[in-house]
Design a protein around this motif. Structure first.
Motif, PDB file in Angstrom:
ATOM      1  N   MET A 180      78.585  86.654  77.555  1.00 53.19           N
ATOM      2  CA  MET A 180      78.679  85.267  77.092  1.00 53.19           C
ATOM      3  C   MET A 180      79.385  84.415  78.141  1.00 53.19           C
ATOM      4  SD  MET A 180      77.383  84.183  74.374  1.00 53.19           S
ATOM      5  CE  MET A 180      77.074  82.470  74.067  1.00 53.19           C
ATOM      6  N   LYS A 181      80.427  85.007  78.714  1.00 57.71           N
ATOM      7  CA  LYS A 181      81.210  84.274  79.712  1.00 57.71           C
ATOM      8  C   LYS A 181      80.328  83.903  80.914  1.00 57.71           C
ATOM      9  CE  LYS A 181      85.562  83.222  80.814  1.00 57.71           C
ATOM     10  NZ  LYS A 181      86.959  83.299  80.425  1.00 57.71           N
ATOM     11  N   ALA A 182      79.505  84.879  81.301  1.00 57.77           N
ATOM     12  CA  ALA A 182      78.638  84.657  82.464  1.00 57.77           C
ATOM     13  C   ALA A 182      77.704  83.483  82.209  1.00 57.77           C
ATOM     14  CB  ALA A 182      77.838  85.916  82.769  1.00 57.77           C
ATOM     15  N   ILE A 183      77.129  83.445  80.999  1.00 59.15           N
ATOM     16  CA  ILE A 183      76.214  82.345  80.669  1.00 59.15           C
ATOM     17  C   ILE A 183      76.958  81.018  80.726  1.00 59.15           C
ATOM     18  CG2 ILE A 183      74.700  81.407  78.907  1.00 59.15           C
ATOM     19  CD1 ILE A 183      74.317  84.200  77.840  1.00 59.15           C
ATOM     20  N   LYS A 184      78.195  81.042  80.224  1.00 62.46           N
ATOM     21  CA  LYS A 184      78.967  79.806  80.199  1.00 62.46           C
ATOM     22  C   LYS A 184      79.237  79.310  81.621  1.00 62.46           C
ATOM     23  CE  LYS A 184      82.670  77.758  77.492  1.00 62.46           C
ATOM     24  NZ  LYS A 184      83.222  76.823  78.455  1.00 62.46           N
ATOM     25  N   ASN A 185      79.535  80.260  82.515  1.00 63.47           N
ATOM     26  CA  ASN A 185      79.791  79.860  83.903  1.00 63.47           C
ATOM     27  C   ASN A 185      78.565  79.222  84.527  1.00 63.47           C
ATOM     28  OD1 ASN A 185      82.415  80.626  83.899  1.00 63.47           O
ATOM     29  ND2 ASN A 185      82.025  82.688  84.701  1.00 63.47           N
ATOM     30  N   ILE A 186      77.423  79.867  84.319  1.00 63.74           N
ATOM     31  CA  ILE A 186      76.185  79.310  84.886  1.00 63.74           C
ATOM     32  C   ILE A 186      75.966  77.910  84.339  1.00 63.74           C
ATOM     33  CG2 ILE A 186      73.679  79.567  85.010  1.00 63.74           C
ATOM     34  CD1 ILE A 186      74.123  82.579  84.727  1.00 63.74           C
ATOM     35  N   ARG A 187      76.191  77.797  83.027  1.00 56.67           N
ATOM     36  CA  ARG A 187      75.954  76.503  82.369  1.00 56.67           C
ATOM     37  C   ARG A 187      76.870  75.430  82.952  1.00 56.67           C
ATOM     38  NH1 ARG A 187      79.656  74.587  77.850  1.00 56.67           N
ATOM     39  NH2 ARG A 187      78.486  72.888  76.899  1.00 56.67           N
ATOM     40  N   ASP A 188      78.147  75.774  83.150  1.00 51.83           N
ATOM     41  CA  ASP A 188      79.061  74.766  83.697  1.00 51.83           C
ATOM     42  C   ASP A 188      78.689  74.382  85.115  1.00 51.83           C
ATOM     43  OD1 ASP A 188      80.431  74.614  81.402  1.00 51.83           O
ATOM     44  OD2 ASP A 188      81.985  76.074  81.959  1.00 51.83           O
ATOM     45  N   LYS A 189      78.090  75.325  85.819  1.00 49.53           N
ATOM     46  CA  LYS A 189      77.729  75.068  87.202  1.00 49.53           C
ATOM     47  C   LYS A 189      76.544  74.101  87.314  1.00 49.53           C
ATOM     48  CE  LYS A 189      77.672  78.090  91.236  1.00 49.53           C
ATOM     49  NZ  LYS A 189      77.329  79.484  91.585  1.00 49.53           N
ATOM     50  N   ILE A 190      75.511  74.347  86.483  1.00 50.76           N
ATOM     51  CA  ILE A 190      74.317  73.505  86.640  1.00 50.76           C
ATOM     52  C   ILE A 190      74.388  72.229  85.820  1.00 50.76           C
ATOM     53  CG2 ILE A 190      72.741  75.353  87.278  1.00 50.76           C
ATOM     54  CD1 ILE A 190      71.846  75.487  84.414  1.00 50.76           C
ATOM     55  N   ARG A 191      75.375  72.139  84.980  1.00 49.62           N
ATOM     56  CA  ARG A 191      75.454  70.994  84.076  1.00 49.62           C
ATOM     57  C   ARG A 191      75.462  69.633  84.780  1.00 49.62           C
ATOM     58  NH1 ARG A 191      79.418  70.443  79.039  1.00 49.62           N
ATOM     59  NH2 ARG A 191      78.730  68.377  78.422  1.00 49.62           N
ATOM     60  N   PRO A 192      76.285  69.451  85.837  1.00 55.77           N
ATOM     61  CA  PRO A 192      76.351  68.110  86.460  1.00 55.77           C
ATOM     62  C   PRO A 192      74.997  67.589  86.917  1.00 55.77           C
ATOM     63  CG  PRO A 192      78.081  69.513  87.306  1.00 55.77           C
ATOM     64  CD  PRO A 192      77.208  70.385  86.470  1.00 55.77           C
ATOM     65  N   HIS A 193      74.078  68.486  87.265  1.00 52.51           N
ATOM     66  CA  HIS A 193      72.769  68.038  87.736  1.00 52.51           C
ATOM     67  C   HIS A 193      72.025  67.259  86.665  1.00 52.51           C
ATOM     68  CE1 HIS A 193      73.156  70.092  91.417  1.00 52.51           C
ATOM     69  NE2 HIS A 193      73.175  71.298  90.886  1.00 52.51           N
ATOM     70  N   PHE A 194      72.301  67.578  85.419  1.00 51.82           N
ATOM     71  CA  PHE A 194      71.533  66.956  84.346  1.00 51.82           C
ATOM     72  C   PHE A 194      72.202  65.710  83.795  1.00 51.82           C
ATOM     73  CE2 PHE A 194      69.757  71.194  84.335  1.00 51.82           C
ATOM     74  CZ  PHE A 194      68.407  70.907  84.224  1.00 51.82           C
ATOM     75  N   GLU A 195      73.493  65.548  84.086  1.00 52.20           N
ATOM     76  CA  GLU A 195      74.180  64.388  83.537  1.00 52.20           C
ATOM     77  C   GLU A 195      73.875  63.149  84.356  1.00 52.20           C
ATOM     78  OE1 GLU A 195      78.092  65.898  83.161  1.00 52.20           O
ATOM     79  OE2 GLU A 195      77.739  66.475  81.070  1.00 52.20           O
TER      80      GLU A 195
ATOM     81  N   GLY B 212      72.937  62.747  88.091  1.00 54.54           N
ATOM     82  CA  GLY B 212      72.551  64.037  88.655  1.00 54.54           C
ATOM     83  C   GLY B 212      71.105  64.025  89.120  1.00 54.54           C
ATOM     84  N   ARG B 213      70.735  65.133  89.760  1.00 51.39           N
ATOM     85  CA  ARG B 213      69.392  65.204  90.321  1.00 51.39           C
ATOM     86  C   ARG B 213      68.322  65.207  89.226  1.00 51.39           C
ATOM     87  NH1 ARG B 213      68.782  70.156  94.129  1.00 51.39           N
ATOM     88  NH2 ARG B 213      71.007  70.245  93.660  1.00 51.39           N
ATOM     89  N   PHE B 214      68.624  65.909  88.131  1.00 55.99           N
ATOM     90  CA  PHE B 214      67.621  66.047  87.073  1.00 55.99           C
ATOM     91  C   PHE B 214      67.996  65.245  85.825  1.00 55.99           C
ATOM     92  CE2 PHE B 214      67.684  70.202  89.318  1.00 55.99           C
ATOM     93  CZ  PHE B 214      66.494  70.020  89.997  1.00 55.99           C
ATOM     94  N   SER B 215      68.676  64.120  86.034  1.00 49.28           N
ATOM     95  CA  SER B 215      69.175  63.388  84.868  1.00 49.28           C
ATOM     96  C   SER B 215      68.045  62.945  83.944  1.00 49.28           C
ATOM     97  CB  SER B 215      69.990  62.182  85.317  1.00 49.28           C
ATOM     98  OG  SER B 215      69.176  61.329  86.084  1.00 49.28           O
ATOM     99  N   LYS B 216      66.835  62.869  84.484  1.00 43.61           N
ATOM    100  CA  LYS B 216      65.684  62.512  83.652  1.00 43.61           C
ATOM    101  C   LYS B 216      65.465  63.538  82.552  1.00 43.61           C
ATOM    102  CE  LYS B 216      62.207  59.853  86.074  1.00 43.61           C
ATOM    103  NZ  LYS B 216      61.127  59.999  87.033  1.00 43.61           N
ATOM    104  N   PHE B 217      65.800  64.779  82.885  1.00 45.95           N
ATOM    105  CA  PHE B 217      65.509  65.854  81.931  1.00 45.95           C
ATOM    106  C   PHE B 217      66.734  66.220  81.110  1.00 45.95           C
ATOM    107  CE2 PHE B 217      62.612  66.300  85.493  1.00 45.95           C
ATOM    108  CZ  PHE B 217      61.408  66.202  84.816  1.00 45.95           C
ATOM    109  N   TYR B 218      67.687  65.264  81.010  1.00 49.31           N
ATOM    110  CA  TYR B 218      68.934  65.554  80.302  1.00 49.31           C
ATOM    111  C   TYR B 218      68.678  66.064  78.888  1.00 49.31           C
ATOM    112  CZ  TYR B 218      73.260  64.909  77.804  1.00 49.31           C
ATOM    113  OH  TYR B 218      74.351  65.121  77.010  1.00 49.31           O
ATOM    114  N   ARG B 219      67.715  65.418  78.195  1.00 46.09           N
ATOM    115  CA  ARG B 219      67.470  65.783  76.796  1.00 46.09           C
ATOM    116  C   ARG B 219      66.951  67.206  76.662  1.00 46.09           C
ATOM    117  NH1 ARG B 219      70.502  62.725  73.648  1.00 46.09           N
ATOM    118  NH2 ARG B 219      70.486  60.622  74.481  1.00 46.09           N
ATOM    119  N   ALA B 220      66.120  67.614  77.615  1.00 44.49           N
ATOM    120  CA  ALA B 220      65.621  68.984  77.581  1.00 44.49           C
ATOM    121  C   ALA B 220      66.781  69.961  77.779  1.00 44.49           C
ATOM    122  CB  ALA B 220      64.563  69.180  78.655  1.00 44.49           C
ATOM    123  N   TRP B 221      67.654  69.613  78.726  1.00 41.40           N
ATOM    124  CA  TRP B 221      68.835  70.440  78.986  1.00 41.40           C
ATOM    125  C   TRP B 221      69.722  70.505  77.754  1.00 41.40           C
ATOM    126  CZ3 TRP B 221      72.269  73.457  81.449  1.00 41.40           C
ATOM    127  CH2 TRP B 221      73.618  73.230  81.219  1.00 41.40           C
TER     128      TRP B 221
END
Lengths: 219, 395
Positions: B1-16, B19-28
């Motif tokens: 679970m911790k590993a998933i959380k780390n990955i999530r925190d890492k890629i999160r800024p891209h969607f906000e 970010g690069r993928f802010s268009k897809f924020y809702r999908a994220w």
């Protein structure tokens, strides 16, 4: 009087006149915006050929009737104008019907009563009442052609979609390749039923208003 | 679970925002809230908060769907082995059922969710969980013989025309799962005719039993072959040809009990659908003009999708009636219509879907009149005892 002379100098396809044709095809479309003439759209659009024929018939009837009404607009007593309009439309529809029967008997059988029902098509009466009665023949003609084309365009689009997905043909010619059927493609029977025409028109209205939010009327 | 959380925190800024993928924020966001508790808290005003949100409600419905799903999977194999004349073990039936049902479920979810995600990204609104239930329901109300691409097309149609046009989850007029099925019924009627419900792609070394028809009990009844329908016990546990989820009365009752206890499905609707069905079947028993009208009442409840429709379809919280008394009327009329369509209309052997869709459309009207009646009743009370009301207001 000065206005009159100004009108005379106006070129045949001035900006204003062009708008008379293009507006009803786009953002004043009689079907998608005014939601008139729906019954014939639901009834005759199973195949592309009848839709096309009916569209042409309506263009002819509407163009000519607008001109005729516009020509006699100054001598028509207002009290009997509706019956005069009906007489003109009915005569034209009879001519169209006879021509169809002579030239394209099978299509005329397919359209059946809907050629006759052009008379009651609200779009035609509406344009006669709303435009031809107060305008000169040339703008009236353009207005009639424009509105009829707007109606016809939707008719043809719906007919195209329904014939393509409902029977896999266009104008009676098979267009969906045989190998698709061999790997399991099946024509969709829902497209042959009238509800699909309503859904198709509904989706058109939805798309048009989403692209042009001006058209959304909150009521 | 911790590993998933780390990955999530890492890629999160891209969607906000920014970010690069802010268009897809809702999908994220949809995936994010599916895995983790949302971090949003109420910041204005005070509201009554309930522990159960839309996502959890939908999970409850999924849990309640497990019994009919399991029996359905078993039954796919069971019917196949009946068709080739072999007595299977439970594992054999289950394996065959899983092989068939997994692609169906994947395609159903993929098509529907893809459409929902596209609309969510275009409109920049939250992806709702409504389809988690719809996607499974669609599979459960289709026969195992359904071609996969038809399921996909039907789901895309149902999501666009049934939900997105009206504004997404919670705004739909009719039940999207049933809309998807009705698209198939009218579009590809040969695939839902009730005579092709058994999964009969015969494997090597197997051979169809002579004279095997594979027709569902309802289509047998419609053809007047009363003796050929399965025994009451078989219909009760679900050993009969039919759409995947509908066959087992017992499993559906188990799921219905769960829905009723948790309060996710309305018990009033379930009971009144049964009441309506019993009433109409009883009425036909009294009229008794032909053999079909004389089917015993309990058989009507076991046949076809009656129970499944009553428990899972009629109780859809969005499309059913909302008022208390309205729910009784709505459910009762569904029950009446199911039996009416079944017995009187030879064109559609099963009337459950059409009955529920029709009443979905009438549900707002029922609510309107129930509310109007309530207003009238209370106005009358005021007019009759104006003094009393005044005293009550003052106290």
């Amino acid at each position: 009087m000065s206005e009159n002379t100004k009108n005379k100098a106006e070129p045949l396809f001035s900006y204003k006149n062009k708008k008379l044709i293009t507006n009803p095809i786009g953002k004043e479309n009689p079907i998608t915006i005014q939601v008139l003439g729906i019954c014939s759209v639901l009834a005759v659009t199973v195949q592309l050929r009848p839709s096309l024929v009916l569209a042409i018939a309506v263009v002819a009837v509407m163009g000519i009737s607008n001109v005729v009404i516009s020509l006699i607009r100054n001598i028509t007593p207002p009290r009997i104008r509706i019956i005069v309009q009906l007489t003109v439309i009915a005569s034209l529809v009879i001519i169209v019907d006879e021509v169809l029967k002579a030239a394209m008997y099978d299509v005329s059988r397919q359209l059946a009563i809907f050629v006759g029902l052009i008379i009651t098509n609200c779009i035609i009466m509406g344009r006669l009442e709303g435009f031809a009665l107060y305008n000169k023949p040339w703008p009236s003609f353009l207005d009639g052609i424009g509105n009829a084309s707007g109606y016809g365009a939707v008719l043809i689009a719906v007919g195209f979609i329904r014939e393509l997905f409902g029977s896999g043909t266009l104008m009676g010619q098979q267009v969906i390749p045989e190998f698709l059927y061999n790997i399991g493609y099946v024509d969709n029977g829902l497209f042959i039923l009238p509800p699909m025409a309503m859904i198709a028109v509904g989706v058109m209205i939805w798309v048009q208003r989403t692209r042009d939010p001006e058209l959304i009327d909150v009521s | 679970m911790k590993a998933i959380k780390n990955i999530r925190d890492k890629i999160r800024p891209h969607f906000e925002t920014g970010g690069r993928f802010s268009k897809f924020y809702r999908a994220w966001e949809a995936f994010d809230t599916f895995l983790f508790v949302p971090e949003k808290t109420t910041f204005k005003g005070s509201h009554i908060r309930d522990a159960i949100d839309l996502k959890r409600t939908m999970i409850y419905v999924i849990i309640s769907l497990i019994p009919p799903l399991l029996v359905g999977i078993w039954n796919i194999g069971q019917q196949y082995y009946h068709a080739v004349g072999i007595d299977p073990t439970i594992q054999e039936s289950f394996t065959l059922g899983l092989i068939r049902i997994i692609p169906l479920i994947i395609v159903s979810y993929a098509a529907g969710l893809a459409t929902e995600f596209i609309f969510a990204v275009i409109h920049n609104k939250e992806v709702n969980e409504g389809f988690l239930v719809t996607g499974l329901l669609v599979v459960l109300i289709l026969p195992p013989t359904m071609p996969l691409w038809m399921v996909a097309v039907a789901n895309i149609f149902a999501v666009i025309v049934g939900k997105e046009i009206f504004g997404g989850t919670g705004m739909n007029v009719v039940n999207p799962a049933l809309l998807s099925r009705s698209f198939i019924l009218f579009g590809y009627p040969a695939y839902l005719s009730g005579e092709v419900y058994t999964y009969t792609e015969v494997q090597e070394g197997h051979q169809l039993v002579d004279g095997y028809s594979g027709a569902t009990p309802l289509s047998l009844v419609a053809e007047g072959e009363m003796e050929a329908i399965p025994s009451d016990f078989n219909m009760f546990i679900g050993d009969m040809p039919g759409v995947i989820g509908e066959t087992s009365f017992a499993a559906i009752m188990l799921g219905g009990l769960f829905l009723a206890i948790t309060g996710v499905g309305s018990l009033r609707i379930m009971l009144s659908v049964f009441a309506g069905g019993i009433f109409m079947a009883g009425l036909f028993n009294v009229i008794a003009l032909n053999e079909y009208m004389m089917i015993p009442i309990h058989k009507h409840l076991l046949l076809g999708a009656f129970a499944f429709g009553a428990v899972y379809m009629a109780t859809d919280p969005v499309t059913s009636a909302q008022t208390g008394r309205g729910k009784y009327i709505y459910g009762f009329l569904i029950g009446v219509l199911i039996i009416l369509i079944r017995v009187v209309n030879p064109g559609f052997p099963g009337g459950v879907m059409l009955a529920i869709l029709l009443m979905n459309v009438f549900a707002p009207l029922i609510d309107h009149y129930v509310i109007q009646a309530n207003i009238k009743r209370r106005m009358k009370r005021i007019k009759n005892n104006p003094v009393n009301v005044k005293e009550n207001l003052n106290s």
